[in-house]
Scaffold this motif. Structure first.
Motif, PDB file in Angstrom:
ATOM      1  N   THR A 279       0.837  -1.142  -0.028  1.00  0.00           N
ATOM      2  CA  THR A 279       0.049  -0.035   0.067  1.00  0.00           C
ATOM      3  C   THR A 279       1.018   1.196  -0.010  1.00  0.00           C
ATOM      4  OG1 THR A 279      -1.854  -1.183   1.225  1.00  0.00           O
ATOM      5  CG2 THR A 279      -1.726   1.097   1.186  1.00  0.00           C
ATOM      6  N   ARG A 280       1.708   1.245   0.897  1.00  0.00           N
ATOM      7  CA  ARG A 280       2.740   2.309   0.933  1.00  0.00           C
ATOM      8  C   ARG A 280       3.309   2.718  -0.654  1.00  0.00           C
ATOM      9  NH1 ARG A 280       5.513   1.261   5.279  1.00  0.00           N
ATOM     10  NH2 ARG A 280       6.859  -0.200   4.264  1.00  0.00           N
ATOM     11  N   GLU A 281       3.692   1.647  -1.463  1.00  0.00           N
ATOM     12  CA  GLU A 281       4.293   1.773  -2.662  1.00  0.00           C
ATOM     13  C   GLU A 281       3.239   2.442  -3.548  1.00  0.00           C
ATOM     14  OE1 GLU A 281       6.970   2.190  -5.533  1.00  0.00           O
ATOM     15  OE2 GLU A 281       7.427   2.162  -3.627  1.00  0.00           O
ATOM     16  N   LYS A 282       2.034   1.946  -3.516  1.00  0.00           N
ATOM     17  CA  LYS A 282       1.293   2.448  -4.624  1.00  0.00           C
ATOM     18  C   LYS A 282       0.953   4.000  -3.998  1.00  0.00           C
ATOM     19  CE  LYS A 282      -1.167  -2.037  -5.267  1.00  0.00           C
ATOM     20  NZ  LYS A 282      -2.191  -2.934  -5.279  1.00  0.00           N
ATOM     21  N   LEU A 283       0.594   4.155  -2.923  1.00  0.00           N
ATOM     22  CA  LEU A 283       0.545   5.698  -2.412  1.00  0.00           C
ATOM     23  C   LEU A 283       1.645   6.522  -2.919  1.00  0.00           C
ATOM     24  CD1 LEU A 283      -1.108   5.150   1.183  1.00  0.00           C
ATOM     25  CD2 LEU A 283      -2.372   5.740  -0.849  1.00  0.00           C
ATOM     26  N   ARG A 284       2.756   6.156  -2.860  1.00  0.00           N
ATOM     27  CA  ARG A 284       3.969   7.133  -2.893  1.00  0.00           C
ATOM     28  C   ARG A 284       3.850   6.999  -4.509  1.00  0.00           C
ATOM     29  NH1 ARG A 284       6.691   8.932   0.850  1.00  0.00           N
ATOM     30  NH2 ARG A 284       6.856   8.003   2.807  1.00  0.00           N
ATOM     31  N   GLN A 285       3.552   6.053  -5.324  1.00  0.00           N
ATOM     32  CA  GLN A 285       3.693   6.287  -6.985  1.00  0.00           C
ATOM     33  C   GLN A 285       2.487   7.068  -7.225  1.00  0.00           C
ATOM     34  OE1 GLN A 285       2.949   2.485  -8.917  1.00  0.00           O
ATOM     35  NE2 GLN A 285       4.864   1.467  -8.008  1.00  0.00           N
ATOM     36  N   HIS A 286       1.220   7.097  -6.563  1.00  0.00           N
ATOM     37  CA  HIS A 286       0.462   8.160  -7.103  1.00  0.00           C
ATOM     38  C   HIS A 286       0.837   9.545  -6.648  1.00  0.00           C
ATOM     39  CE1 HIS A 286      -3.756   9.433  -7.472  1.00  0.00           C
ATOM     40  NE2 HIS A 286      -3.315  10.299  -6.622  1.00  0.00           N
ATOM     41  N   LEU A 287       1.488   9.617  -5.423  1.00  0.00           N
ATOM     42  CA  LEU A 287       1.889  10.974  -5.034  1.00  0.00           C
ATOM     43  C   LEU A 287       2.833  11.557  -5.981  1.00  0.00           C
ATOM     44  CD1 LEU A 287       1.965  10.605  -1.091  1.00  0.00           C
ATOM     45  CD2 LEU A 287       0.563  11.965  -2.257  1.00  0.00           C
ATOM     46  N   GLU A 288       3.622  10.627  -6.440  1.00  0.00           N
ATOM     47  CA  GLU A 288       4.783  11.062  -7.261  1.00  0.00           C
ATOM     48  C   GLU A 288       4.203  11.818  -8.686  1.00  0.00           C
ATOM     49  OE1 GLU A 288       7.344   8.095  -7.740  1.00  0.00           O
ATOM     50  OE2 GLU A 288       8.247   8.116  -5.772  1.00  0.00           O
ATOM     51  N   ALA A 289       3.007  11.297  -8.915  1.00  0.00           N
ATOM     52  CA  ALA A 289       2.467  11.519 -10.406  1.00  0.00           C
ATOM     53  C   ALA A 289       1.261  12.469 -10.341  1.00  0.00           C
ATOM     54  CB  ALA A 289       2.114  10.157 -11.029  1.00  0.00           C
ATOM     55  N   CYS A 290       0.858  12.736  -8.816  1.00  0.00           N
ATOM     56  CA  CYS A 290      -0.345  13.427  -9.053  1.00  0.00           C
ATOM     57  C   CYS A 290      -0.014  14.816  -8.098  1.00  0.00           C
ATOM     58  CB  CYS A 290      -1.556  12.894  -8.421  1.00  0.00           C
ATOM     59  SG  CYS A 290      -3.043  13.577  -8.115  1.00  0.00           S
ATOM     60  N   PRO A 291      -0.009  16.079  -8.747  1.00  0.00           N
ATOM     61  CA  PRO A 291       0.621  17.242  -8.159  1.00  0.00           C
ATOM     62  C   PRO A 291      -0.453  17.372  -7.065  1.00  0.00           C
ATOM     63  CG  PRO A 291       0.790  17.601 -10.455  1.00  0.00           C
ATOM     64  CD  PRO A 291       0.109  16.228 -10.311  1.00  0.00           C
ATOM     65  N   GLY A 292      -1.654  17.349  -7.161  1.00  0.00           N
ATOM     66  CA  GLY A 292      -2.876  17.830  -6.070  1.00  0.00           C
ATOM     67  C   GLY A 292      -2.683  17.076  -4.768  1.00  0.00           C
ATOM     68  N   CYS A 293      -2.566  15.649  -5.064  1.00  0.00           N
ATOM     69  CA  CYS A 293      -2.220  14.737  -3.962  1.00  0.00           C
ATOM     70  C   CYS A 293      -1.050  15.205  -3.035  1.00  0.00           C
ATOM     71  CB  CYS A 293      -2.520  13.405  -4.253  1.00  0.00           C
ATOM     72  SG  CYS A 293      -4.276  12.960  -4.707  1.00  0.00           S
ATOM     73  N   PHE A 294       0.001  15.389  -4.044  1.00  0.00           N
ATOM     74  CA  PHE A 294       1.255  15.816  -3.347  1.00  0.00           C
ATOM     75  C   PHE A 294       1.056  16.711  -2.559  1.00  0.00           C
ATOM     76  CE2 PHE A 294       5.548  17.359  -3.388  1.00  0.00           C
ATOM     77  CZ  PHE A 294       6.369  16.313  -2.878  1.00  0.00           C
ATOM     78  N   GLN A 295       0.485  17.692  -2.900  1.00  0.00           N
ATOM     79  CA  GLN A 295       0.124  19.135  -2.270  1.00  0.00           C
ATOM     80  C   GLN A 295      -0.578  18.856  -0.956  1.00  0.00           C
ATOM     81  OE1 GLN A 295      -2.134  21.980  -4.162  1.00  0.00           O
ATOM     82  NE2 GLN A 295      -1.332  23.747  -2.956  1.00  0.00           N
ATOM     83  N   HIS A 296      -1.576  17.934  -0.889  1.00  0.00           N
ATOM     84  CA  HIS A 296      -2.249  17.602   0.264  1.00  0.00           C
ATOM     85  C   HIS A 296      -1.406  16.845   1.152  1.00  0.00           C
ATOM     86  CE1 HIS A 296      -5.849  16.543   2.597  1.00  0.00           C
ATOM     87  NE2 HIS A 296      -5.253  15.499   2.741  1.00  0.00           N
ATOM     88  N   TYR A 297      -0.426  15.847   0.752  1.00  0.00           N
ATOM     89  CA  TYR A 297       0.210  15.076   1.484  1.00  0.00           C
ATOM     90  C   TYR A 297       1.286  16.181   2.101  1.00  0.00           C
ATOM     91  CZ  TYR A 297       4.156  12.055   2.875  1.00  0.00           C
ATOM     92  OH  TYR A 297       4.851  11.184   3.537  1.00  0.00           O
TER      93      TYR A 297
END
Length: 100
Positions: A41-59
Motif C-alpha cells: 500500500t505504501r508503494e502504491k500511495l507513493r507512486q500516486h503522490l509522485e504522479a499527482c500534483p494535487g495529492c502531493f500538495q495535500h500530502y
C-alpha cells in the motif's frame, strides 16, 4: 479550485498513478505519514503522490501539520492521574467488548 480531488472525485489517470485514485490517497494519507501502511500500500500511495500534483500538495500540507503538532507537543505528558484513569477506562472497555 485548489487542484486536490475531493473524497468522491476519481483520479482521471488511475492506472498511471500506481492503481490508486485520489480519494483513496486522501483517505490514507495519515496512515502513510504515521508509517502504518503495509509495504504494498505504501508503494502504491507513493507512486500516486509522485504522479499527482494535487495529492502531493495535500500530502505536504498534512506532513507539515504533523510536524507542527509534534513540535508544539514535544515533551508534554499527561498528568499521572489522567494517564491512570485512561488506562483503567481502556482496560474496562476491552473487558466489556471481550465479554459481549
Amino acid at each position: 479550485m485548489n487542484g486536490i480531488a475531493g473524497a468522491d472525485d476519481p483520479c482521471p489517470n488511475d492506472h498511471s498513478h500506481g492503481g490508486v485514485g485520489c480519494a483513496e490517497v486522501i483517505r490514507q494519507v495519515w496512515l502513510l505519514l504515521d508509517g502504518e501502511c503495509n509495504p504494498d500500500t505504501r508503494e502504491k500511495l507513493r507512486q500516486h503522490l509522485e504522479a499527482c500534483p494535487g495529492c502531493f500538495q495535500h500530502y505536504g500540507l498534512e506532513e507539515r501539520l504533523k510536524a507542527l503538532i509534534a513540535t508544539k507537543c514535544k515533551g508534554e505528558k499527561a498528568p499521572q492521574g489522567l494517564r491512570e484513569r485512561l488506562r483503567l477506562e481502556i482496560q474496562r472497555t476491552t473487558i466489556i467488548r471481550g465479554v459481549q
